[in-house]
Design an enzyme around this catalytic site. Structure first.
Site, PDB file in Angstrom:
ATOM      1  N   ARG A   1      -7.518 -10.785  -1.936  1.00 23.42           N
ATOM      2  CA  ARG A   1      -6.555 -10.674  -0.826  1.00 23.42           C
ATOM      3  C   ARG A   1      -6.403 -12.009  -0.073  1.00 23.42           C
ATOM      4  O   ARG A   1      -6.295 -12.027   1.162  1.00 23.42           O
ATOM      5  CB  ARG A   1      -6.974  -9.582   0.171  1.00 23.42           C
ATOM      6  CG  ARG A   1      -7.055  -8.208  -0.382  1.00 23.42           C
ATOM      7  CD  ARG A   1      -5.714  -7.653  -0.862  1.00 23.42           C
ATOM      8  NE  ARG A   1      -5.977  -6.477  -1.641  1.00 23.42           N
ATOM      9  CZ  ARG A   1      -6.252  -6.508  -2.959  1.00 23.42           C
ATOM     10  NH1 ARG A   1      -6.246  -7.654  -3.624  1.00 23.42           N
ATOM     11  NH2 ARG A   1      -6.504  -5.415  -3.613  1.00 23.42           N
TER      12      ARG A   1
ATOM     13  N   GLU B   1      -7.022  -6.349   7.210  1.00 22.71           N
ATOM     14  CA  GLU B   1      -6.260  -6.953   6.109  1.00 22.71           C
ATOM     15  C   GLU B   1      -4.854  -7.379   6.570  1.00 22.71           C
ATOM     16  O   GLU B   1      -4.376  -8.446   6.181  1.00 22.71           O
ATOM     17  CB  GLU B   1      -6.163  -5.939   4.960  1.00 22.71           C
ATOM     18  CG  GLU B   1      -5.480  -6.484   3.729  1.00 22.71           C
ATOM     19  CD  GLU B   1      -5.414  -5.461   2.601  1.00 22.71           C
ATOM     20  OE1 GLU B   1      -6.466  -4.957   2.170  1.00 22.71           O
ATOM     21  OE2 GLU B   1      -4.293  -5.183   2.155  1.00 22.71           O
TER      22      GLU B   1
ATOM     23  N   SER C   1      -4.154  -0.249   3.250  1.00 17.47           N
ATOM     24  CA  SER C   1      -5.576  -0.391   3.609  1.00 17.47           C
ATOM     25  C   SER C   1      -5.690  -1.308   4.810  1.00 17.47           C
ATOM     26  O   SER C   1      -5.207  -2.442   4.769  1.00 17.47           O
ATOM     27  CB  SER C   1      -6.364  -0.993   2.443  1.00 17.47           C
ATOM     28  OG  SER C   1      -6.257  -0.132   1.344  1.00 17.47           O
TER      29      SER C   1
HETATM   30  C1  FAD Z   1       1.604   2.331   2.170  1.00 16.88           C
HETATM   31  C2  FAD Z   1       1.095   0.935   1.876  1.00 16.88           C
HETATM   32  C3  FAD Z   1       0.353   0.701   0.728  1.00 16.88           C
HETATM   33  C4  FAD Z   1      -0.114  -0.584   0.439  1.00 16.88           C
HETATM   34  N1  FAD Z   1      -0.842  -0.792  -0.702  1.00 16.88           N
HETATM   35  C5  FAD Z   1      -1.281  -2.037  -1.012  1.00 16.88           C
HETATM   36  C6  FAD Z   1      -2.027  -2.261  -2.204  1.00 16.88           C
HETATM   37  O1  FAD Z   1      -2.263  -1.364  -2.992  1.00 16.88           O
HETATM   38  N2  FAD Z   1      -2.471  -3.511  -2.454  1.00 16.88           N
HETATM   39  C7  FAD Z   1      -2.194  -4.566  -1.612  1.00 16.88           C
HETATM   40  O2  FAD Z   1      -2.628  -5.678  -1.906  1.00 16.88           O
HETATM   41  N3  FAD Z   1      -1.490  -4.376  -0.473  1.00 16.88           N
HETATM   42  C8  FAD Z   1      -1.022  -3.142  -0.153  1.00 16.88           C
HETATM   43  N4  FAD Z   1      -0.316  -2.945   1.007  1.00 16.88           N
HETATM   44  C9  FAD Z   1      -0.080  -4.074   1.920  1.00 16.88           C
HETATM   45  C10 FAD Z   1       1.314  -4.737   1.725  1.00 16.88           C
HETATM   46  O3  FAD Z   1       2.188  -3.913   1.021  1.00 16.88           O
HETATM   47  C11 FAD Z   1       1.208  -6.073   1.009  1.00 16.88           C
HETATM   48  O4  FAD Z   1       0.375  -6.942   1.711  1.00 16.88           O
HETATM   49  C12 FAD Z   1       2.583  -6.761   0.856  1.00 16.88           C
HETATM   50  O5  FAD Z   1       2.472  -7.863   0.009  1.00 16.88           O
HETATM   51  C13 FAD Z   1       3.192  -7.184   2.178  1.00 16.88           C
HETATM   52  O6  FAD Z   1       4.501  -7.591   1.897  1.00 16.88           O
HETATM   53  P1  FAD Z   1       5.590  -7.655   3.023  1.00 16.88           P
HETATM   54  O7  FAD Z   1       6.810  -8.263   2.440  1.00 16.88           O
HETATM   55  O8  FAD Z   1       5.781  -6.333   3.637  1.00 16.88           O
HETATM   56  O9  FAD Z   1       4.908  -8.665   4.038  1.00 16.88           O
HETATM   57  P2  FAD Z   1       5.078  -8.678   5.634  1.00 16.88           P
HETATM   58  O10 FAD Z   1       4.258  -7.583   6.195  1.00 16.88           O
HETATM   59  O11 FAD Z   1       6.496  -8.724   5.994  1.00 16.88           O
HETATM   60  O12 FAD Z   1       4.373 -10.081   5.971  1.00 16.88           O
HETATM   61  C14 FAD Z   1       2.993 -10.277   5.763  1.00 16.88           C
HETATM   62  C15 FAD Z   1       2.669 -11.765   5.850  1.00 16.88           C
HETATM   63  O13 FAD Z   1       3.326 -12.432   4.775  1.00 16.88           O
HETATM   64  C16 FAD Z   1       4.145 -13.486   5.312  1.00 16.88           C
HETATM   65  N5  FAD Z   1       5.345 -13.641   4.499  1.00 16.88           N
HETATM   66  C17 FAD Z   1       6.297 -12.727   4.223  1.00 16.88           C
HETATM   67  N6  FAD Z   1       7.245 -13.290   3.441  1.00 16.88           N
HETATM   68  C18 FAD Z   1       6.877 -14.577   3.235  1.00 16.88           C
HETATM   69  C19 FAD Z   1       7.444 -15.676   2.545  1.00 16.88           C
HETATM   70  N7  FAD Z   1       8.605 -15.598   1.906  1.00 16.88           N
HETATM   71  N8  FAD Z   1       6.776 -16.861   2.569  1.00 16.88           N
HETATM   72  C20 FAD Z   1       5.597 -16.987   3.231  1.00 16.88           C
HETATM   73  N9  FAD Z   1       5.032 -15.988   3.918  1.00 16.88           N
HETATM   74  C21 FAD Z   1       5.663 -14.799   3.916  1.00 16.88           C
HETATM   75  C22 FAD Z   1       4.473 -13.062   6.721  1.00 16.88           C
HETATM   76  O14 FAD Z   1       4.840 -14.171   7.509  1.00 16.88           O
HETATM   77  C23 FAD Z   1       3.168 -12.430   7.136  1.00 16.88           C
HETATM   78  O15 FAD Z   1       2.239 -13.418   7.508  1.00 16.88           O
HETATM   79  C24 FAD Z   1       0.168  -1.662   1.327  1.00 16.88           C
HETATM   80  C25 FAD Z   1       0.933  -1.415   2.472  1.00 16.88           C
HETATM   81  C26 FAD Z   1       1.389  -0.120   2.756  1.00 16.88           C
HETATM   82  C27 FAD Z   1       2.220   0.102   3.979  1.00 16.88           C
END
Ligand code: FAD
Length: 420
Positions: free
Chosen positions: A177, A411, A310
């Site tokens: 992560r 996380e 998580s």
């Molecule tokens: C129901 C649920 C289940 C999940 N299951 C998992 C799982 O199984 N495994 C796992 O690893 N994670 C899981 N996650 C966590 C999440 O989905 C991941 O971390 C995902 O990659 C976040 O993506 P996002 O676009 O929503 O990021 P955001 O929440 O929008 O942003 C998170 C971070 O990434 C940065 N960011 C976003 N886009 C960019 C970009 N283009 N360049 C640089 N930085 C950027 C943001 O600035 C911020 O710091 C889960 C979340 C939920 C709600």
């Protein structure tokens, strides 16, 4: 003076509307670039003005305070995926295919595209919410796969030098992560660095993946193998693996609520057909759970999906720390941040064994609680504020620390609140 970014400004939503957990205050400015040039201009303008900058994807890994975010929120609207010319990129290995996805692409749309095309390597990450851009920030992982193993390079905008660069997989310094991008935001676990928070120094513009074109893959995780009725290590069609992962995730409430994509604000952020499939699978799943209909989650099954997934990382301990854990605590080989061998234990196990069981709330009428299906998911039970989620998180951190001497690290990216 009107900047380039001003011309892209749309209505200003709240962070509660932009995040899966549904909490967070008003947004100062909201910009949705439609091209790479517009994306970079929005980032540059915010940095030049000294405004706090949040590049947001699906908002699925963010817990943001209730107070207004006095800065700029930028959401890349691009949804382009291209398969690169085979001869030029596959080289000697014709079984490998190179695919470029723009940062704004919805992650699960990308997985669906790969599975339908017969490209293996990411099917285990089906149903992880969010964007391609953020997938490499925290090196998403699930069911025996991590995105790191399929990334060949990442095109980034470096906010420090103002230049576009390509980071190869080694430059990304992927770990559990974590990545170089995530590290650029923190000076210590859960302690934001002064310069680059809540958005990394390197803004992802697009990611190039190397996938295999064999249409099958090994089932790498026990729970998944069980769902598929095969042994761990057996090969299965990737379409079957994707279906099984989505089913297992749905049963644990670890899919996002697809209903959010019906909001005008979310239109165009995810492939409509996949949203429609998820909506019908979701309503079928709720009809299939009549035994639970008397409890809060049974009558409103989507409440378990209003989370950040998580909430706490699995702690990686020194061998000496791990020896102090009860004998039945899970232990896996892992590497400590300094490169030394360590022991990973399970945050879910620690939470449960510290007395915080599924459905736990700090008070019976609290609006935030643990998922009734998953110990590691902190959920918004309807009308929660960020402060409610933070109160729950602190109660769990304090309880686990009192019992096991281990401070759990969140996380998600926690903005405007201190959860160290
Ligand atoms: C129901 C649920 C289940 C999940 N299951 C998992 C799982 O199984 N495994 C796992 O690893 N994670 C899981 N996650 C966590 C999440 O989905 C991941 O971390 C995902 O990659 C976040 O993506 P996002 O676009 O929503 O990021 P955001 O929440 O929008 O942003 C998170 C971070 O990434 C940065 N960011 C976003 N886009 C960019 C970009 N283009 N360049 C640089 N930085 C950027 C943001 O600035 C911020 O710091 C889960 C979340 C939920 C709600």
């Amino acid at each position: 003076m009107t900047t380039h970014a001003d011309s892209l400004k749309t209505t200003t939503p709240t962070l509660a509307q932009l995040t899966t957990i549904g909490v967070g205050g008003a947004v100062g400015r909201f910009i949705e670039p439609q091209s790479e040039e517009e994306f970079i201009a929005a980032v540059r303008d915010a940095d030049a003005a000294g405004s706090p900058l949040l590049v947001i994807g699906g908002g699925s890994n963010l817990l943001i305070a209730d107070e207004p975010f006095h800065g700029v929120v930028v959401r890349d609207k691009r949804q382009g995926i291209s398969v690169l010319d085979d001869d030029a990129h596959a080289g000697a290995n014709a079984s490998v295919v190179a695919i470029v996805a723009q940062a704004g692409v919805n992650w699960d749309d990308f997985v669906d595209f790969c599975v339908v095309s017969g490209f293996s390597g990411v099917e285990g990450l089906s149903g992880v919410p969010g964007s391609v851009g953020a997938s490499v920030v925290q090196n998403i992982g699930a069911y025996g796969q991590e995105v790191a193993s399929t990334v060949s390079s990442v095109r980034i905008f470096d906010r420090e030098s103002g230049s576009i660069r390509q980071l190869d997989r080694d430059d990304m310094r992927f770990g559990y992560r974590s990545s170089a991008l995530k590290s650029s935001m923190y000076s210590a676990p859960a302690v934001p660095s002064g310069d680059y928070f809540p958005t990394p120094r390197y803004v992802v513009l697009s990611v190039t993946f190397a996938l295999r074109r064999n249409g099958t893959d090994e089932v790498a995780f026990g729970q998944l193998a069980k769902a598929l009725g095969v042994a761990v290590g057996e090969r299965m069609p990737i379409a079957d693996i994707r279906r099984a992962v989505l089913k297992v995730r749905a049963a644990k409430g670890m899919l996002e609520d697809p209903g959010r994509y019906l909001l005008p604000l979310m239109r165009g952020c995810k492939n409509f057909h996949i949203v429609a499939d998820a909506l019908s699978a979701n309503s079928l799943a709720s009809r299939e759970q009549p035994a639970n209909m008397n409890d809060e989650a049974g009558s409103q099954p989507n409440l378990n999906r209003h989370s950040c997934g998580s909430f706490f990382m699995n702690p990686i301990l020194t061998k000496a720390q791990a020896e102090k854990l009860p004998p039945d605590a899970p232990r896996f080989d892992a590497t400590l941040p300094d490169g030394e061998p360590g022991v990973k234990t399970s945050a879910a196990w620690l939470i449960d064994h510290a007395g915080f069981h599924k459905g736990y709330k700090v008070r019976p009428d609290a609006k935030a609680g643990l998922s009734t299906l998953h110990t590691l998911a902190l959920t918004n039970r309807g009308g929660a504020k960020a402060s409610d989620v933070a109160e729950l998180a602190r109660a769990i951190q304090n309880g686990v620390e009192a019992k096991f001497g281990i401070r759990l690290v969140p996380e998600p990216v926690v903005v405007g609140m201190d959860l160290r």
